[in-house]
Design an enzyme around this catalytic site. Structure first.
Site, mmCIF file in Angstrom:
data_model
loop_
_atom_site.group_PDB
_atom_site.id
_atom_site.type_symbol
_atom_site.label_atom_id
_atom_site.label_comp_id
_atom_site.label_asym_id
_atom_site.label_seq_id
_atom_site.Cartn_x
_atom_site.Cartn_y
_atom_site.Cartn_z
ATOM 1 N N SER A 1 -6.670 -2.262 -0.824
ATOM 2 C CA SER A 1 -6.332 -1.397 -2.139
ATOM 3 C C SER A 1 -7.441 -0.678 -2.816
ATOM 4 C CB SER A 1 -5.324 -2.470 -3.037
ATOM 5 O OG SER A 1 -5.999 -3.448 -3.346
ATOM 6 N N ASP B 1 -2.270 -8.649 -7.526
ATOM 7 C CA ASP B 1 -2.035 -9.033 -6.157
ATOM 8 C C ASP B 1 -2.780 -10.395 -5.868
ATOM 9 O OD1 ASP B 1 -1.631 -8.956 -3.443
ATOM 10 O OD2 ASP B 1 -3.462 -7.707 -3.051
ATOM 11 N N ASP C 1 -13.062 -13.451 -12.780
ATOM 12 C CA ASP C 1 -11.632 -13.729 -12.746
ATOM 13 C C ASP C 1 -10.885 -12.640 -13.318
ATOM 14 O OD1 ASP C 1 -9.379 -16.071 -13.025
ATOM 15 O OD2 ASP C 1 -9.352 -14.972 -15.158
ATOM 16 N N HIS D 1 -7.337 -8.387 -8.052
ATOM 17 C CA HIS D 1 -7.876 -9.331 -6.786
ATOM 18 C C HIS D 1 -8.087 -8.475 -5.784
ATOM 19 C CE1 HIS D 1 -5.203 -11.519 -9.570
ATOM 20 N NE2 HIS D 1 -5.691 -12.795 -8.849
ATOM 21 N N GLU E 1 -13.178 -9.228 -8.045
ATOM 22 C CA GLU E 1 -13.039 -10.206 -7.152
ATOM 23 C C GLU E 1 -13.898 -11.387 -7.356
ATOM 24 O OE1 GLU E 1 -12.329 -12.230 -4.097
ATOM 25 O OE2 GLU E 1 -10.929 -10.597 -4.587
ATOM 26 N N HIS F 1 0.861 -1.189 0.048
ATOM 27 C CA HIS F 1 -0.149 0.184 0.023
ATOM 28 C C HIS F 1 0.761 1.230 0.022
ATOM 29 C CE1 HIS F 1 -3.383 -2.656 1.684
ATOM 30 N NE2 HIS F 1 -3.405 -2.510 0.355
#
Length: 278
Positions: A100, A164, A143, A42, A118, A19
């Site tokens: 994030s 991520d 995805d 992600h 997500e 971050h």
């Protein structure tokens, strides 16, 4: 495949370095009036309670943001990051930590767009609800790599793509390399920030080598390791490989990581160096 829950790890030392890099890049993008796009591959749940059972069970945040959030930072990136945490915890008790996408939402202007994917069936609706009233947002139960195909390139030709994954499966390392190549081919103007865990050093270097071997130019490596490399199990550190970094990022990260290292652990080490030239 969907067993990973970031709520157990929110605010740990890996989140701190991830971050910090995110905040520094967004601060740079905000210097220009022109809108940008933030894409999160992600995204997780967006916001985490550090008082919840998951966070309390591991206590990982105590070795990360728990050691830093009352610190009076000198470097701009670290000061900006800590300020976000304080905004979420105005009562003076550390109860919440942003993922994030939440950090992006707190920093972005109304004209900047936010995209996120997500897959987890529990985390996705929590994330989507936080952006329900925000214009220029697209949050999908999709995805990550399908999200690159569906959403990139965005309308704005400036931006940050944060990659991520949880790296639950060994195949995810190769998936990241292929996903990066796909995203970069569609949105080459963006900065790309790829998080990776340090678990076994040889595997880390092979992964980094595979990204370098893509031939993509301008790659900066940033790594923070609270513990020495180990052949055993467990994450001893983590890093971010940044493609198309702002010219200020390397110096920003050297300053910020030098500030936080003594707080994280006595054995903490960091590195910031250019892997591939512009």
């Amino acid at each position: 495949m969907l067993s990973y829950r970031h709520s157990y790890h929110a605010g740990n030392h890996a989140d701190v370095v991830k971050h910090l890099v995110q905040v520094a890049i967004l601060q740079y993008l905000l210097k220009k009036d022109k809108p940008f796009c933030y894409h999160d591959s992600h995204a997780g749940a967006g916001l985490y309670s550090l008082l919840a059972e998951q966070a309390q069970k591991t206590g990982e945040y105590q070795g990360g943001i728990g050691k830093l959030w009352q610190y009076q930072a000198k470097s701009p990136a670290l000061a900006g990051y800590i300020d976000i945490i304080k905004q979420l915890n105005p009562d003076g008790d550390l109860a919440f930590y942003p993922g994030s996408p939440k950090i992006a939402a707190m920093l972005a202007r109304s004209t900047d767009s936010i995209q996120a994917t997500e897959l987890h069936p529990t985390d996705y609706p929590v994330l989507a609800s936080q952006f329900a009233r925000r214009r220029h947002s697209r949050i999908e139960n999709m995805d990550a790599w399908a999200g690159f195909k569906a959403m990139l390139p965005p309308l704005h030709k400036r931006g940050l793509v944060l990659i991520d994954p949880p790296y639950e499966l060994k195949t995810e390392y190769q998936d990241v390399v292929q996903g990066l190549q796909l995203a970069y081919s569609r949105f080459p103007q963006a900065a790309y920030a790829i998080w990776y865990p340090v678990i076994e050093r040889a595997a880390v270097e092979a992964f980094i080598g595979a990204i370098v071997a893509t031939g993509i130019k301008d790659q900066l490596r940033i790594e923070l390791c609270p513990q020495s490399d180990s052949s055993g199990f467990g994450m001893t550190g983590s890093g971010m490989l940044v493609i198309n970094p702002p010219y200020t990022l390397a110096n920003d990260m050297r300053q910020a990581l030098a500030e936080i290292s003594p707080f994280i652990s006595e054995a903490c080490e960091f590195q910031v160096h250019q892997l591939v030239a512009e």
